[in-house]
Each structure stands twice: as structure tokens, then as C-alpha cells.
Scaffold this motif. Structure first.
Motif, PDB file in Angstrom:
ATOM      1  N   MET A   1       2.182   6.566   9.954  1.00  0.00           N
ATOM      2  CA  MET A   1       0.890   5.939  10.077  1.00  0.00           C
ATOM      3  C   MET A   1       0.179   6.572  11.260  1.00  0.00           C
ATOM      4  O   MET A   1       0.748   6.811  12.302  1.00  0.00           O
ATOM      5  CB  MET A   1       1.089   4.452  10.285  1.00  0.00           C
ATOM      6  N   VAL A  68      -6.385   0.247  12.115  1.00  0.00           N
ATOM      7  CA  VAL A  68      -5.991   1.116  11.004  1.00  0.00           C
ATOM      8  C   VAL A  68      -6.567   0.551   9.711  1.00  0.00           C
ATOM      9  O   VAL A  68      -6.934  -0.620   9.641  1.00  0.00           O
ATOM     10  CB  VAL A  68      -4.456   1.269  10.876  1.00  0.00           C
ATOM     11  N   SER A  72      -3.412   1.801   4.655  1.00  0.00           N
ATOM     12  CA  SER A  72      -2.447   2.527   5.495  1.00  0.00           C
ATOM     13  C   SER A  72      -1.449   1.556   6.124  1.00  0.00           C
ATOM     14  O   SER A  72      -0.257   1.858   6.228  1.00  0.00           O
ATOM     15  CB  SER A  72      -3.171   3.298   6.599  1.00  0.00           C
ATOM     16  N   TYR A  73      -1.948   0.416   6.559  1.00  0.00           N
ATOM     17  CA  TYR A  73      -1.083  -0.587   7.174  1.00  0.00           C
ATOM     18  C   TYR A  73      -0.051  -1.111   6.172  1.00  0.00           C
ATOM     19  O   TYR A  73       1.141  -1.163   6.471  1.00  0.00           O
ATOM     20  CB  TYR A  73      -1.944  -1.731   7.721  1.00  0.00           C
ATOM     21  N   ARG A  75       0.972   0.392   3.459  1.00  0.00           N
ATOM     22  CA  ARG A  75       1.895   1.492   3.155  1.00  0.00           C
ATOM     23  C   ARG A  75       2.947   1.635   4.251  1.00  0.00           C
ATOM     24  O   ARG A  75       4.132   1.815   3.979  1.00  0.00           O
ATOM     25  CB  ARG A  75       1.143   2.803   2.954  1.00  0.00           C
ATOM     26  N   SER A  76       2.551   1.516   5.517  1.00  0.00           N
ATOM     27  CA  SER A  76       3.520   1.656   6.608  1.00  0.00           C
ATOM     28  C   SER A  76       4.565   0.540   6.569  1.00  0.00           C
ATOM     29  O   SER A  76       5.748   0.787   6.836  1.00  0.00           O
ATOM     30  CB  SER A  76       2.816   1.688   7.965  1.00  0.00           C
TER      31      SER A  76
END
Length: 116
Positions: A1, A68, A72-73, A75-76
Motif C-alpha cells: 500500500m 489512502v 487500496s485500503y 486490498r491491503s
């Protein structure tokens, strides 16, 4: 990330920007750069995930607080779970619960003795 650092002030004064531009126009910065390696990105696939609206709202708030994007968050979080890593938030809660349990039961571990 990818997360951006927010330690620098923006926008910078025009005089400071001119000074920086002059520096980078007249100096070789190769020695100042970190050397890295080229890494091929992993192929991505798209998936659809149905979650309760309140869970999505909470995830979006958490992502904003970390500066973020929401996707993306999420996914992380999923990548850490797939690797078997404990998210830092959960690890902290687990450590607190263990300290509380030790305090209630009166048991001390070697880690407790080091911090005492």
C-alpha cells in the motif's frame, strides 16, 4: 500500500520553490537517490464483494483517516489476511487483552519483567 508522508508543508512559498528549482537544475542528484530494483507488478483480477453498507462506510472512514483510497485500503487488509499477517490494529488489541489477562490472573511473563 502506498501512503504519502504529510510532514512537508504544502503549498511552499514561491521563493522556496525557486530555490529548490535552481538547486535541482544545477546539481547532480544521483548520489542522493536510493538505488532500487525494478519489480514486475503482479497481475490483478477484479472481484465483486458484497458487504453491509455500514461496514463499507466504516472502511471508507478508516481509509480517509489514513489518507489512502478506499479500494487500496481494503486490498491491503485482504493482502495481509491472505499472508496470515495480523493487522496492526488487531495485534494491538490482542496485546492489550493479554496484558489485562496477566494483570487479572497475577501471572507475569519475561516480557512483563523487562518492561517493569
Amino acid at each position: 500500500m502506498t501512503m504519502t508522508k504529510h510532514s512537508e508543508r504544502f503549498p511552499r512559498p514561491e521563493a522556496e520553490l525557486e530555490e529548490l528549482a535552481e538547486y535541482y537544475d544545477t546539481h547532480d542528484t544521483n548520489d542522493e537517490m536510493e538505488h532500487g530494483e525494478c519489480v514486475e507488478p503482479q497481475p490483478m483480477a477484479t472481484t465483486s464483494l458484497r458487504l453491509p453498507a455500514d461496514v463499507i462506510d466504516q472502511l471508507k472512514r478508516q481509509a480517509r483517516a489514513r489518507h489512502v483510497r478506499y479500494t487500496s485500503y481494503v486490498r491491503s487488509i485482504l493482502e495481509r489476511a491472505a499472508r496470515g499477517d495480523t493487522p496492526p490494529e488487531i495485534a494491538e488489541i490482542t496485546q492489550r487483552l493479554q496484558r489485562i489477562e496477566r494483570a487479572v490472573t497475577g501471572r507475569q511473563t519475561s516480557d512483563d519483567q523487562k518492561t517493569a
